[in-house]
Design an enzyme around this catalytic site. Structure first.
Site, short mmCIF file in Angstrom:
data_model
loop_
_atom_site.label_atom_id
_atom_site.label_comp_id
_atom_site.label_asym_id
_atom_site.label_seq_id
_atom_site.Cartn_x
_atom_site.Cartn_y
_atom_site.Cartn_z
N TYR A 48 24.24 3.27 -9.05
CA TYR A 48 23.74 2.49 -7.92
C TYR A 48 22.94 1.25 -8.33
O TYR A 48 22.66 0.41 -7.50
CB TYR A 48 22.88 3.37 -7.01
CG TYR A 48 23.65 3.95 -5.86
CD1 TYR A 48 25.02 3.73 -5.74
CD2 TYR A 48 23.03 4.72 -4.91
CE1 TYR A 48 25.73 4.28 -4.69
CE2 TYR A 48 23.73 5.27 -3.86
CZ TYR A 48 25.08 5.05 -3.76
OH TYR A 48 25.77 5.59 -2.72
N LYS A 60 25.51 14.87 -18.49
CA LYS A 60 26.53 14.74 -19.53
C LYS A 60 25.82 14.32 -20.82
O LYS A 60 26.23 13.39 -21.52
CB LYS A 60 27.56 13.70 -19.04
CG LYS A 60 28.82 13.60 -19.84
CD LYS A 60 29.75 14.79 -19.67
CE LYS A 60 30.90 14.67 -20.66
NZ LYS A 60 31.55 15.95 -20.95
N ASP A 88 30.87 18.64 -16.73
CA ASP A 88 32.26 19.13 -16.59
C ASP A 88 32.27 20.66 -16.45
O ASP A 88 33.05 21.23 -15.70
CB ASP A 88 33.13 18.67 -17.75
CG ASP A 88 32.40 18.66 -19.07
OD1 ASP A 88 31.65 17.72 -19.32
OD2 ASP A 88 32.55 19.63 -19.83
N ASP A 147 27.71 11.96 -6.97
CA ASP A 147 28.72 11.40 -6.07
C ASP A 147 29.96 12.28 -6.12
O ASP A 147 30.48 12.72 -5.09
CB ASP A 147 29.05 9.98 -6.58
CG ASP A 147 29.85 9.19 -5.57
OD1 ASP A 147 29.86 9.56 -4.39
OD2 ASP A 147 30.46 8.18 -5.97
#
Ligand code: NAD
Length: 407
Positions: free
Chosen positions: A150, A217, A271, A295
């Site tokens: 963002y 991540k 993931d 998101d």
């Protein structure tokens, strides 16, 4: 006569019996879903409090409708009105293409510093779901709303700025990039991470939920996503030392048995978490995550419980909160009285919870569940529910109201 909600220094609210709540009807299908939402919310409040309480709705301008009325897509008065009244609700808005505004929603979030995008994902029986046990899905995603994706810092491929940055990266870091690459910058800061994670932990404490999971991540992006993980644990230790424990502490000090009254803070690689929310959804309660992961995850989770038409959302900051439908304006259905208003209605229920009007919020959720059980649903659900009767958006609102009054 309505009065303003006010906020104390510890973020707790003073909610009068007749609060003024600003609303933005929105564009496209906005007017249809707003009409149904307003009727359902008013009826729930009336039923719950027998006329002692009621909302004094105040329309504020934004989006296409706002532009037609004022010549501005997002007038300053709208933003100040939302801030002054502490809570507001909005339908979807058309994003003006080529008018120098990337997204009105992003602009509202940034201008009001609504740093937490909160998306509860809870299964409402008997909504069609691709999961074998959708009732195990009951999570709340806290997505960071101000940085990472963002922040929107990008350099177009082939421009002098992009080429200059590529040269700099080669000189300073020995990075060997294709000189014609486009570049995106991913900023993640301690301040913004900590306030987001603190809000997620506070939510878990307030709702007696057993865990908060930091989704990241960090195995690959150590100084952004990895730092999010580190700062998230720091926020727990610094701000909630007696109310939280880490997984290490759980095993070292409690032999794997979670002590009563403590929130377990854990972290999972993004993931892997996508697999886990499908395979073991009941092990996750509150998830705190940087912007881009959030998101993806919130829409994927919404699909597990009936799609975006059923998913509510809120953008919350320290000064005010905006509750909103999570889908867009669906222009091809505009004015047809056809689409599912549940996303906005359930966002309204979140707003009632935020105002500590939980009795009315419970009525709304119960009414939606009962209307769906009775098989009186809009087209999107009807086509997946054998034997259901397809009704209009307004008739679905009627069915919810009828069920709220009778069950
Ligand atoms: P969209 O969410 O408006 O619609 C995509 C499809 O989803 C629709 O054609 C419809 O089939 C289905 N759908 C959406 N809402 C539904 C509902 N309540 N009930 C049943 N079915 C529903 O997405 P889009 O077509 O990509 O975007 C259209 C416009 O909306 C664009 O201008 C976009 O910028 C804007 N938008 C606004 C918001 C917002 O205000 N929060 C969010 C996303 C998109």
């Amino acid at each position: 006569m309505g009065e303003k909600i006010t906020q104390n220094s510890d973020n707790s609210l003073n909610v009068p019996d007749h609060p003024i709540i600003p609303f933005i009807e929105g564009d496209g299908i906005g007017p249809d879903i707003w009409k149904a939402t307003k009727r359902v919310i008013d009826s729930a409040v009336e039923t719950a409090y027998g006329g002692k309480r009621g909302i004094d709705w105040l329309e504020v301008n934004a989006g296409e409708k706002g532009f037609e009325r004022t010549g501005e897509w997002l007038p300053d008065e709208t933003l100040s009105s939302i801030e002054e009244h502490v809570a507001a609700i909005k339908g979807p808005m058309t994003t003006p293409v080529g008018k120098g505004i990337r997204s009105l929603n992003v602009a509202i979030r940034q201008r009001l510093d609504l740093y937490a995008c909160v998306r509860p994902v809870r299964y409402i029986e008997p909504v069609p779901s691709p999961m074998s046990h959708p009732q195990k899905v009951d999570m709340v995603v806290f997505r960071e709303n101000t940085e990472d994706l963002y922040a929107g810092i990008e350099f177009e491929a082939g421009t002098e700025a992009a080429k200059g940055l590529i040269r700099y990266l080669k000189e300073q870091m020995g990075a060997s990039l294709d000189p014609e690459s486009g570049i995106g910058i991913k900023p993640i800061s301690a301040r913004n991470t900590k306030r987001l994670v603190a809000r997620a932990i506070q939510y878990a404490i307030d709702h007696s939920l057993p865990s908060v999971t930091l989704m990241h991540k960090g195995n690959i992006m150590k100084f952004t996503e990895g730092a999010f993980r580190t700062w998230g644990y720091e926020a727990a230790r610094e701000q909630f030392p007696d109310q939280t424990i880490s997984e290490d502490e759980l095993w070292d000090e409690y032999d794997g048995v979670q002590p009563e009254g403590k929130v377990l803070i854990k972290d999972r690689i993004a993931d892997m978490l996508f697999q886990q929310v499908l395979l073991r959804p009941d092990e996750y309660h509150v998830i705190a995550t940087p912007n881009l992961n959030g998101d993806y995850l919130s829409d994927a989770l919404a699909a597990q419980v009936g799609g975006l038409g059923m998913a509510p959302g809120a953008n919350i900051g320290d000064r005010c909160a905006v509750f909103e439908a999570t889908h867009g304006t669906a222009p091809k259905y505009a004015g047809l009285d056809k689409v599912n208003p549940s996303s906005l209605i359930l966002s309204g229920a979140m707003m009632l919870d935020f105002m500590n009007w939980g009795e009315a919020a419970t009525l709304v959720r119960g009414g939606i569940s009962a209307a769906i059980k009775a098989g009186r649903v809009t087209y999107d659900l009807a086509r997946q529910m054998p034997g259901a009767t397809e009704v209009k958006c307004s008739e679905y609102g009627d069915a919810i109201i009828e069920k709220m009054k009778t069950t």
